[in-house]
Structures are given as structure tokens and as C-alpha cells.
Write a protein that holds these residues in place. Structure first.
Motif, short mmCIF file in Angstrom:
data_model
loop_
_atom_site.label_atom_id
_atom_site.label_comp_id
_atom_site.label_asym_id
_atom_site.label_seq_id
_atom_site.Cartn_x
_atom_site.Cartn_y
_atom_site.Cartn_z
N LEU A 1 0.82 -1.21 0.00
CA LEU A 1 0.00 0.00 0.00
C LEU A 1 0.86 1.26 0.00
O LEU A 1 0.47 2.28 -0.57
N GLY A 2 2.02 1.19 0.65
CA GLY A 2 2.90 2.34 0.68
C GLY A 2 3.87 2.40 -0.47
O GLY A 2 4.66 3.34 -0.59
N ARG A 3 3.85 1.37 -1.33
CA ARG A 3 4.77 1.27 -2.47
C ARG A 3 6.21 1.43 -2.01
O ARG A 3 6.98 2.26 -2.52
N ASN A 4 6.56 0.60 -1.05
CA ASN A 4 7.91 0.64 -0.47
C ASN A 4 8.80 -0.41 -1.10
O ASN A 4 8.51 -1.61 -1.05
N GLY A 5 9.90 0.01 -1.68
CA GLY A 5 10.87 -0.90 -2.24
C GLY A 5 11.92 -1.28 -1.22
O GLY A 5 12.08 -0.63 -0.18
N TYR B 1 11.71 -2.15 -6.50
CA TYR B 1 11.77 -0.69 -6.51
C TYR B 1 10.51 -0.14 -7.18
O TYR B 1 10.03 -0.69 -8.18
N TRP B 2 9.98 0.93 -6.60
CA TRP B 2 8.81 1.61 -7.15
C TRP B 2 9.22 2.98 -7.71
O TRP B 2 9.98 3.70 -7.09
N HIS B 3 8.70 3.29 -8.88
CA HIS B 3 8.80 4.65 -9.42
C HIS B 3 7.40 5.08 -9.80
O HIS B 3 6.88 4.68 -10.84
N GLU B 4 6.77 5.83 -8.90
CA GLU B 4 5.37 6.22 -9.07
C GLU B 4 4.51 4.97 -9.23
O GLU B 4 4.46 4.13 -8.34
N ASP B 5 3.87 4.77 -10.38
CA ASP B 5 3.00 3.61 -10.57
C ASP B 5 3.72 2.39 -11.13
O ASP B 5 3.10 1.34 -11.33
N MET B 6 5.01 2.51 -11.40
CA MET B 6 5.77 1.40 -12.00
C MET B 6 6.54 0.63 -10.93
O MET B 6 7.06 1.22 -9.98
N TYR B 7 6.59 -0.67 -11.11
CA TYR B 7 7.20 -1.58 -10.15
C TYR B 7 8.21 -2.47 -10.86
O TYR B 7 7.94 -3.00 -11.94
N PHE B 8 9.41 -2.62 -10.25
CA PHE B 8 10.45 -3.46 -10.82
C PHE B 8 11.02 -4.36 -9.71
O PHE B 8 11.18 -3.93 -8.57
N ALA B 9 11.31 -5.61 -10.07
CA ALA B 9 11.86 -6.55 -9.09
C ALA B 9 12.81 -7.51 -9.78
O ALA B 9 12.67 -7.82 -10.97
N ALA B 10 13.79 -7.99 -9.00
CA ALA B 10 14.75 -8.98 -9.50
C ALA B 10 15.06 -9.97 -8.38
O ALA B 10 15.10 -9.59 -7.21
N THR B 11 15.26 -11.23 -8.75
CA THR B 11 15.53 -12.28 -7.78
C THR B 11 16.63 -13.19 -8.31
O THR B 11 16.66 -13.54 -9.50
N TYR B 12 17.54 -13.57 -7.42
CA TYR B 12 18.58 -14.55 -7.74
C TYR B 12 18.49 -15.69 -6.74
O TYR B 12 18.42 -15.46 -5.53
N VAL C 1 13.39 -11.65 -13.36
CA VAL C 1 13.06 -10.22 -13.28
C VAL C 1 11.57 -10.05 -13.51
O VAL C 1 10.90 -10.88 -14.13
N LYS C 2 11.05 -8.95 -12.98
CA LYS C 2 9.61 -8.67 -13.06
C LYS C 2 9.41 -7.17 -13.22
O LYS C 2 10.13 -6.37 -12.62
N ALA C 3 8.41 -6.80 -14.00
CA ALA C 3 8.02 -5.40 -14.15
C ALA C 3 6.50 -5.31 -14.04
O ALA C 3 5.78 -6.13 -14.65
N GLY C 4 6.03 -4.35 -13.26
CA GLY C 4 4.59 -4.23 -13.07
C GLY C 4 4.13 -2.79 -13.12
O GLY C 4 4.94 -1.85 -13.12
#
Length: 256
Positions: A71-75, A98-109, A124-127
């Protein structure tokens, strides 16, 4: 098939939630234990540790405590380690989002060592938040991989999914789902959680793995006994492909 670990899920559903004061946090550390009882073979257990550091302080005021970061868009960044005893398997996972306004990016190893079979998986994921409560995403992984099944291939895995957290007027419902496609198999999961109060939730989920025709069901609950201390409990069972197993997972966590 031996399970490696369960999704951390769950907590004392029998406990009646009591109102707690909001307490912001930036870090969370957890300890988990899973007991596995397969239909074929001996029982096993998994111990796990996890830690997350958020880039900014997470506000919990007026929110379901388990969903405060969304809800807080905390990366943030996270690390976890799990070890399965008799299967002689271990997993190290590093991730970040990581959040940039309405965009969401994630990576996992993931560094997986399953009885000497070692694999390194990168995903990797983008939302995008299509509104205040709904996020849709796409993802890629460098290979096909099913934890615990000693299966992998070199084909890229494609994923699509979403998360909806809807306010019902003081109570919330969370719906999530993802579909993964690989040339050798298809994988789909869906889950639902109901927040009776900001401190207490209960839910269920189902996962379908096409490779071994496996279907997995789980029920779970999570309760914050204090604003910064939570307990989780989950029961999972799966069947198909000639065998199945049941597992119970416990997790406790503290926020700082």
C-alpha cells in the motif's frame, strides 16, 4: 516428490485479533520451520531465515500490517536461506524491488543446491498499478526450474500475473495469481486472503504444476501479536504424479 519449502504464510487463526497501535518499521527478520510428511519415503524438515530492508520507513497507520509495503509502495532488498535436512538441499535467495510512481520493478537470484545438483536462477519482473488497488506484472526467468523436483531446463520462462488488494470498508481482501509458461511445462497459482482486522488474516491457495501433474492446496493464517511481532501458520498438501505430501509451516518475525 520431496518439498523443499513452503510459502511463508499463516498464523494463529484461533487467536482473536485485538486492536494494536500502529508502529512504522524499516526492517523485518523472520525464522521459519517446516515439517514435511510425504506419502512415500521418510519425513523431513526445513529451517529458514529471512531478512528484508526497506529503502524508506514503512508507514502502517490504518493499513493491514501484512500489506503495508504494498500500500505504501515501499521498495527494498531481501535475503533468505533455507536448509532441508534429509534431502540435503539448501537455497540462498537474494532479491530487490523498486517503485517509481505507478511502476514496479523486481529482481531475484536463487542459488539452489539439491543434493549436489546446483542451479543458479535469475528472474526479473516489471509491473504497473492500473489503479490504487490493482497491480499487473510480467516476468522472465533465465531457465525453467521447479524447486524440490530436481528439474531444470535452459528454456526461458515467461510469467504474467496480478495482485488486487480491495478495501471492503475497514476490512480487506487480497487476491493474487500468476501463470508461468515454459516449453516443458505450465505453472499456475492463485491465492486469496481475508483481513478480519489489520492484525489478522486467513487465506487459502492452489498451485498447479503441469510437469508432474501436481496440484497443491494450502490454508494459512497470520496474526500480529504486537505491531512489530507476527506469527504465521500454514498447512499444505499436494497430490498427483504418483505421490504426494503434507507439510506444516511455522514462521515468527520481528520488525524494527
Amino acid at each position: 516428490m520431496k518439498k523443499t519449502y513452503l510459502a511463508m504464510a499463516v498464523a494463529a487463526a484461533s487467536i482473536v485479533a485485538q486492536p494494536t497501535l500502529a508502529q512504522d518499521y524499516q526492517m523485518e527478520a523472520g525464522l521459519s520451520y517446516t515439517s514435511i510428511s510425504p506419502d512415500i519415503g521418510s519425513s523431513d524438515s526445513v529451517m529458514g531465515l529471512d531478512f528484508r530492508y526497506n529503502l524508506e520507513t514503512v508507514s502502517t497507520e490504518g493499513k493491514p500490517l501484512a500489506e503495508a509495503e504494498f500500500l505504501g509502495r515501499n521498495g527494498g532488498v531481501n535475503i533468505s536461506y533455507s536448509d532441508q535436512d534429509k534431502a540435503d538441499a539448501s537455497y540462498i535467495t537474494l532479491g530487490g524491488d523498486y517503485w517509481h510512481e505507478d511502476m514496479y520493478f523486481a529482481a531475484t537470484y536463487v542459488n539452489a543446491d539439491e543434493g549436489g545438483d546446483k542451479e543458479n536462477i535469475i528472474a526479473v519482473k516489471a509491473g504497473y498499478m492500473v489503479d490504487e488497488s490493482l497491480r499487473l506484472h510480467v516476468g522472465l526467468a533465465n531457465q525453467g526450474y521447479i524447486a524440490g523436483a530436481r528439474y531444470e531446463n535452459d528454456e526461458t520462462t515467461i510469467a504474467v500475473g496480478g495482485k488486487l488488494l480491495h478495501d471492503l470498508g475497514g476490512q480487506y481482501i487480497n487476491l493474487e495469481g500468476e501463470f508461468q509458461y515454459n516449453t516443458d511445462y505450465k505453472y499456475a497459482n492463485a491465492k486469496a486472503d481475508y483481513y478480519f482486522a489489520n492484525e489478522l488474516s486467513a487465506g487459502f491457495g492452489v498451485t498447479k504444476t503441469g510437469l508432474y501433474d501436481k496440484v497443491e492446496f494450502d490454508v494459512n493464517a497470520k496474526y500480529f501479536v504486537m505491531p512489530n511481532v507476527s506469527g504465521e501458520l500454514a498447512y499444505t498438501m499436494n497430490s498427483g504424479g504418483g505421490d504426494g505430501d503434507n507439510a506444516i509451516n511455522f514462521r515468527v518475525a520481528a520488525r524494527f
